[in-house]
Design a protein around this motif. Structure first.
Motif, PDB file in Angstrom:
ATOM      1  N   LEU A 154       0.269  -0.828   0.140  1.00  0.00           N
ATOM      2  CA  LEU A 154      -0.241   0.157  -0.380  1.00  0.00           C
ATOM      3  C   LEU A 154       0.805   1.161  -0.343  1.00  0.00           C
ATOM      4  O   LEU A 154      -0.016   2.464  -0.931  1.00  0.00           O
ATOM      5  N   LYS A 155       2.165   1.362   0.718  1.00  0.00           N
ATOM      6  CA  LYS A 155       2.674   2.991   0.430  1.00  0.00           C
ATOM      7  C   LYS A 155       2.760   2.574  -0.094  1.00  0.00           C
ATOM      8  O   LYS A 155       3.413   3.422  -1.183  1.00  0.00           O
ATOM      9  N   SER A 156       3.557   1.044  -1.126  1.00  0.00           N
ATOM     10  CA  SER A 156       4.493   1.489  -2.658  1.00  0.00           C
ATOM     11  C   SER A 156       3.025   2.205  -3.552  1.00  0.00           C
ATOM     12  O   SER A 156       3.745   2.655  -4.591  1.00  0.00           O
ATOM     13  N   LEU A 157       2.199   2.076  -3.836  1.00  0.00           N
ATOM     14  CA  LEU A 157       1.086   1.615  -4.293  1.00  0.00           C
ATOM     15  C   LEU A 157       1.233   3.332  -4.679  1.00  0.00           C
ATOM     16  O   LEU A 157       0.485   3.834  -5.151  1.00  0.00           O
ATOM     17  N   ALA A 158       1.068   3.776  -3.220  1.00  0.00           N
ATOM     18  CA  ALA A 158       0.671   5.202  -2.510  1.00  0.00           C
ATOM     19  C   ALA A 158       1.777   6.330  -3.444  1.00  0.00           C
ATOM     20  O   ALA A 158       1.334   7.153  -3.778  1.00  0.00           O
ATOM     21  N   LEU A 159       2.772   5.699  -2.742  1.00  0.00           N
ATOM     22  CA  LEU A 159       3.888   6.784  -3.630  1.00  0.00           C
ATOM     23  C   LEU A 159       3.792   5.840  -5.523  1.00  0.00           C
ATOM     24  O   LEU A 159       3.837   7.868  -6.281  1.00  0.00           O
ATOM     25  N   VAL A 160       3.555   5.964  -6.392  1.00  0.00           N
ATOM     26  CA  VAL A 160       3.457   5.841  -6.885  1.00  0.00           C
ATOM     27  C   VAL A 160       1.918   6.520  -7.515  1.00  0.00           C
ATOM     28  O   VAL A 160       2.316   6.657  -8.944  1.00  0.00           O
ATOM     29  N   PHE A 161       1.010   6.510  -7.027  1.00  0.00           N
ATOM     30  CA  PHE A 161      -0.359   6.715  -7.442  1.00  0.00           C
ATOM     31  C   PHE A 161       0.269   8.367  -6.663  1.00  0.00           C
ATOM     32  O   PHE A 161      -0.006   9.502  -8.134  1.00  0.00           O
ATOM     33  N   LEU A 162       1.088   9.374  -6.222  1.00  0.00           N
ATOM     34  CA  LEU A 162       1.290  10.003  -5.962  1.00  0.00           C
ATOM     35  C   LEU A 162       2.034  10.967  -7.277  1.00  0.00           C
ATOM     36  O   LEU A 162       2.272  12.511  -7.877  1.00  0.00           O
ATOM     37  N   SER A 163       2.942   9.688  -7.216  1.00  0.00           N
ATOM     38  CA  SER A 163       4.322  10.462  -8.119  1.00  0.00           C
ATOM     39  C   SER A 163       2.913  10.140  -9.559  1.00  0.00           C
ATOM     40  O   SER A 163       3.548  10.704 -10.963  1.00  0.00           O
ATOM     41  N   GLY A 164       1.837   9.312 -10.031  1.00  0.00           N
ATOM     42  CA  GLY A 164       1.190   9.428 -11.698  1.00  0.00           C
ATOM     43  C   GLY A 164       0.417  10.574 -11.417  1.00  0.00           C
ATOM     44  O   GLY A 164       0.439  11.474 -12.907  1.00  0.00           O
ATOM     45  N   VAL A 165      -0.027  10.899 -10.341  1.00  0.00           N
ATOM     46  CA  VAL A 165      -0.419  12.863 -10.247  1.00  0.00           C
ATOM     47  C   VAL A 165       0.272  13.403 -10.933  1.00  0.00           C
ATOM     48  O   VAL A 165      -0.160  14.364 -12.007  1.00  0.00           O
ATOM     49  N   PHE A 166       1.862  13.602 -10.592  1.00  0.00           N
ATOM     50  CA  PHE A 166       2.635  14.956 -10.896  1.00  0.00           C
ATOM     51  C   PHE A 166       3.047  15.022 -12.488  1.00  0.00           C
ATOM     52  O   PHE A 166       2.918  15.573 -13.472  1.00  0.00           O
ATOM     53  N   TRP A 167       3.384  13.236 -13.106  1.00  0.00           N
ATOM     54  CA  TRP A 167       3.335  13.159 -14.115  1.00  0.00           C
ATOM     55  C   TRP A 167       3.058  13.790 -14.464  1.00  0.00           C
ATOM     56  O   TRP A 167       2.662  14.447 -16.031  1.00  0.00           O
ATOM     57  N   SER A 168       1.519  13.058 -14.424  1.00  0.00           N
ATOM     58  CA  SER A 168       0.342  13.487 -15.596  1.00  0.00           C
ATOM     59  C   SER A 168       0.120  14.834 -15.666  1.00  0.00           C
ATOM     60  O   SER A 168      -0.374  15.455 -16.589  1.00  0.00           O
ATOM     61  N   LEU A 169       0.503  15.496 -14.912  1.00  0.00           N
ATOM     62  CA  LEU A 169      -0.130  16.546 -14.649  1.00  0.00           C
ATOM     63  C   LEU A 169       0.973  18.281 -15.075  1.00  0.00           C
ATOM     64  O   LEU A 169       0.781  18.831 -15.684  1.00  0.00           O
ATOM     65  N   CYS A 170       1.983  17.269 -14.890  1.00  0.00           N
ATOM     66  CA  CYS A 170       3.135  17.712 -16.348  1.00  0.00           C
ATOM     67  C   CYS A 170       2.912  18.262 -17.294  1.00  0.00           C
ATOM     68  O   CYS A 170       3.297  18.788 -18.293  1.00  0.00           O
ATOM     69  N   GLY A 171       2.479  16.639 -17.814  1.00  0.00           N
ATOM     70  CA  GLY A 171       1.973  16.846 -19.698  1.00  0.00           C
ATOM     71  C   GLY A 171       1.237  17.855 -19.829  1.00  0.00           C
ATOM     72  O   GLY A 171       0.862  18.091 -21.094  1.00  0.00           O
ATOM     73  N   LEU A 172       0.003  17.399 -19.210  1.00  0.00           N
ATOM     74  CA  LEU A 172      -1.447  18.128 -19.110  1.00  0.00           C
ATOM     75  C   LEU A 172      -0.387  19.994 -19.934  1.00  0.00           C
ATOM     76  O   LEU A 172      -0.798  20.759 -19.920  1.00  0.00           O
ATOM     77  N   THR A 173       0.075  20.304 -19.127  1.00  0.00           N
ATOM     78  CA  THR A 173       1.149  22.198 -18.320  1.00  0.00           C
ATOM     79  C   THR A 173       2.252  22.241 -19.770  1.00  0.00           C
ATOM     80  O   THR A 173       1.613  23.400 -20.319  1.00  0.00           O
ATOM     81  N   PHE A 174       2.697  21.000 -19.724  1.00  0.00           N
ATOM     82  CA  PHE A 174       3.323  21.698 -21.109  1.00  0.00           C
ATOM     83  C   PHE A 174       2.900  21.442 -22.099  1.00  0.00           C
ATOM     84  O   PHE A 174       3.304  21.830 -23.374  1.00  0.00           O
ATOM     85  N   ALA A 175       1.655  21.351 -22.413  1.00  0.00           N
ATOM     86  CA  ALA A 175       1.222  20.834 -23.822  1.00  0.00           C
ATOM     87  C   ALA A 175      -0.118  22.151 -24.062  1.00  0.00           C
ATOM     88  O   ALA A 175      -0.204  22.044 -24.821  1.00  0.00           O
ATOM     89  N   ALA A 176       0.044  22.298 -22.473  1.00  0.00           N
ATOM     90  CA  ALA A 176      -1.188  23.995 -22.940  1.00  0.00           C
ATOM     91  C   ALA A 176      -0.087  25.103 -22.821  1.00  0.00           C
ATOM     92  O   ALA A 176      -0.451  25.285 -23.779  1.00  0.00           O
ATOM     93  N   ALA A 177       1.513  24.916 -23.198  1.00  0.00           N
ATOM     94  CA  ALA A 177       2.204  26.032 -23.074  1.00  0.00           C
ATOM     95  C   ALA A 177       2.615  26.182 -24.403  1.00  0.00           C
ATOM     96  O   ALA A 177       3.208  26.907 -24.812  1.00  0.00           O
ATOM     97  N   THR A 178       3.104  25.165 -24.673  1.00  0.00           N
ATOM     98  CA  THR A 178       3.861  24.683 -26.856  1.00  0.00           C
ATOM     99  C   THR A 178       2.001  24.191 -27.400  1.00  0.00           C
ATOM    100  O   THR A 178       2.484  24.683 -28.241  1.00  0.00           O
TER     101      THR A 178
END
Length: 254
Positions: A154-178
């Motif tokens: 569960l700890k590993s899954l929580a960390l992967v979940f939060l990392s996935g949230v961050f990286w997906s938002l990074c993609g959304l942000t860079f796509a909007a910028a470019t």
């Protein structure tokens, strides 16, 4: 706002790109655990209690998953804003809702789907591995082993979940910028490797901004694991805020 967010989440989770993400997670977990699983099947003897959980937990933080994570996280919904913008759908949709509600829906749905794809993908892997390996496991020490195994997974899954949230938002942000749909998928991967290179070559003591450390923490975090969770939440919130500002500027140019 609730209606806009709910509609965006439904679009993200039930879209074909989310299914592709699930298949990608399953494939990476399968590839990472294949040798161990094959060896266990060959032995045929009693396996350690909770072996199937250990197998999934190990694959979840394997090198293959760590490197594939930023790309998989961006698959479900990171390109949604640019797709709406270029297709003309955004102009039509803004007549039915406000800019703030639309952007909030895209931001929440993107982050949630980027993390949820790993949770559901892991759950599928557990459901498949359980009936295969549980009959082969030693159940003598089940009561003592199970809590620790579930806690670690569960700890590993929580960390992967939060990392996935961050990286997906990074993609959304860079796509909007470019204004590029391809940057939605490429930018998390590029930023990920830039951070790895900066840490491994120049700033070896700056493990706080080392993406591998977010998944497989090996250094002391203050105050404990909660510090890592707060860092990932803060990074995700910052990425979401930048997306809001960038996307609003894009919309104002319509």
């Amino acid at each position: 706002m609730k209606k806009a967010v709910r509609s965006a989440i439904k679009q993200a989770v039930f879209g074909k790109d989310f299914l592709i993400g699930l298949i990608a997670v399953f494939t990476v977990v399968l590839a990472s655990s294949f040798s161990d699983a094959l060896e266990a099947l060959r032995t045929g003897g009693p396996l350690e209690n909770g072996f199937h959980l250990q197998l999934i937990a190990g694959a979840l933080v394997s090198d293959a998953m760590v490197f594939a994570l930023p790309v998989i996280a961006a698959l479900p919904f990171a390109a949604s804003f640019v797709s709406d913008l270029k297709s003309g759908f955004l102009t039509y949709y803004l007549h039915r809702t406000s800019r703030r509600d639309y952007l909030a829906g895209r931001c929440v749905a993107c982050g949630l789907s980027g993390g949820l794809v790993f949770v559901l993908g892991t759950l599928v892997c557990c459901l498949i591995s359980a009936p295969v390996f549980i009959p082969m496991e030693d159940t003598v020490s089940k009561a003592a082993a199970a809590p620790a195994l579930y806690t670690g997974l569960l700890k590993s899954l929580a960390l992967v979940f939060l990392s996935g949230v961050f990286w997906s938002l990074c993609g959304l942000t860079f796509a909007a910028a470019t204004g590029s749909k391809y940057m939605a998928y490429a930018s998390p991967f590029i930023l990920y490797y830039v951070l790895i290179i900066l840490h491994e070559r120049y700033f070896k003591k700056l493990y706080v901004l080392y993406p591998k450390e977010w998944i497989r923490p090996s250094s002391p975090w203050m105050p404990g694991d909660i510090g890592l969770f707060l860092l990932l939440l803060g990074l995700a919130a910052a990425a979401g805020a930048v997306f809001f500002m960038t996307a609003q500027r894009r919309i104002s140019q319509l």
